[in-house]
Design a protein around this motif. Structure first.
Motif, mmCIF file in Angstrom:
data_model
loop_
_atom_site.group_PDB
_atom_site.id
_atom_site.type_symbol
_atom_site.label_atom_id
_atom_site.label_comp_id
_atom_site.label_asym_id
_atom_site.label_seq_id
_atom_site.Cartn_x
_atom_site.Cartn_y
_atom_site.Cartn_z
ATOM 1 N N HIS A 118 0.837 -1.208 0.000
ATOM 2 C CA HIS A 118 0.000 0.000 0.000
ATOM 3 C C HIS A 118 0.870 1.255 0.000
ATOM 4 N N ILE A 121 2.822 1.763 -3.448
ATOM 5 C CA ILE A 121 1.934 2.263 -4.504
ATOM 6 C C ILE A 121 1.606 3.735 -4.256
ATOM 7 N N LEU A 177 -2.929 5.016 -9.912
ATOM 8 C CA LEU A 177 -2.254 4.489 -8.727
ATOM 9 C C LEU A 177 -2.906 4.983 -7.439
ATOM 10 N N THR A 179 -6.071 5.586 -7.098
ATOM 11 C CA THR A 179 -7.273 4.755 -6.968
ATOM 12 C C THR A 179 -6.918 3.406 -6.347
ATOM 13 N N ILE A 180 -5.825 2.804 -6.823
ATOM 14 C CA ILE A 180 -5.369 1.534 -6.247
ATOM 15 C C ILE A 180 -4.975 1.721 -4.785
ATOM 16 N N THR A 181 -4.351 2.858 -4.478
ATOM 17 C CA THR A 181 -3.963 3.152 -3.095
ATOM 18 C C THR A 181 -5.172 3.180 -2.171
ATOM 19 N N VAL A 183 -8.083 1.747 -2.696
ATOM 20 C CA VAL A 183 -8.649 0.395 -2.619
ATOM 21 C C VAL A 183 -7.822 -0.491 -1.686
ATOM 22 N N THR A 184 -6.494 -0.450 -1.829
ATOM 23 C CA THR A 184 -5.650 -1.272 -0.956
ATOM 24 C C THR A 184 -5.710 -0.788 0.488
#
Length: 255
Positions: A118, A121, A177, A179-181, A183-184
């Motif tokens: 996390h 990213i 990235l 957005t991924i952060t 989510v994670t």
């Protein structure tokens, strides 16, 4: 060993910044930049291995060095030497602070695999946004000089269209990235709306909304120029307030 490497990396970073200021087009300067990033990377690895978790100075160094790497890579075919002139000294400052450890900082995150992924990213996303912010400032200065006919004072930077395209490339990559952060963060962190994380979460989501609006407006309406610059700076400020603002509160004010 770790502190010695941090000091060596900081000196290289200062030398690299000076090289990009005085001899930006020299091939040796690019090699100095590459060597600096390599040594800084080694210093970071040693630093992470010596600490039990991540504090905001170590993560700040990670963001600064990744940002320098991104700008160095882009500088191969676009003249971003002016940004590198500031990026490398900023990395030096963060490395020096880690070397002298002026404050007794507690870890903000554990070294579990999930939180480490996390954080990595997030650091890359923040670095991309930082690079985009720097490019947006160059874009604003270039537009100002052109509008006021200061042709002899034009900055040594790529053309406006090239700068704007690069800025949006960085923003798109950073947005994905980020957005991924988020989510994670929901997956790996037990309660992202807990009292100690609520400020960071709210500011991060607000920043995500600003960049989502900017990208949608650019794609569907054609937002560009000063409007895009203002939204980029606004989203970046929210993001930095979310991370570094909440980190400072947790480190110093919440004791």
């Amino acid at each position: 060993m770790t502190q010695t490497t941090l000091w060596i990396a900081s000196l290289f970073s200062l030398f690299a910044g000076a090289s990009y200021f005085y001899r930006p087009s020299n091939k040796a300067t690019q090699l100095i930049g590459a060597a600096t990033i390599t040594i800084s990377g080694i210093a970071l690895v040693l630093l992470f291995n010596s600490k039990d978790g991540f504090d905001f100075l170590t993560i700040g160094s990670l963001i600064a060095i990744i940002g320098s790497l991104l700008l160095w890579f882009s500088n191969r075919n676009k003249d971003l030497s002016l940004l590198l002139t500031f990026a490398f000294p900023l990395s030096a400052l963060m490395l020096i602070l880690n070397a002298i450890e002026p404050w007794h900082l507690r870890s903000l995150h554990s070294q579990s695999l999930g939180t480490s992924i996390h954080i990595l990213i997030a650091a890359v996303a923040y670095s991309l946004f930082t690079a985009a912010c720097g490019i947006s400032i160059l874009l604003a200065l270039q537009e100002y000089q052109l509008k006021h006919h200061h042709l002899r004072q034009l900055l040594r930077v790529p053309p406006l269209q090239v700068l704007e395209d690069l800025m949006f490339e960085f923003i798109w990559a950073a947005f994905i990235l980020l957005t991924i952060t988020i989510v994670t963060g929901v997956y790996f962190i037990d309660d992202i709306f807990a009292q100690k994380l609520v400020h960071k979460t709210v500011f991060t989501i607000a920043s995500w909304g600003v960049f989502a609006g900017l990208l949608a407006g650019h794609h569907f309406i054609g937002w560009r120029g000063q409007h895009a610059v203002k939204l980029t700076l606004g989203g970046f400020i929210l993001l930095m307030l979310g991370y570094f603002g909440s980190s400072i509160v947790l480190q110093f004010l919440a004791r």
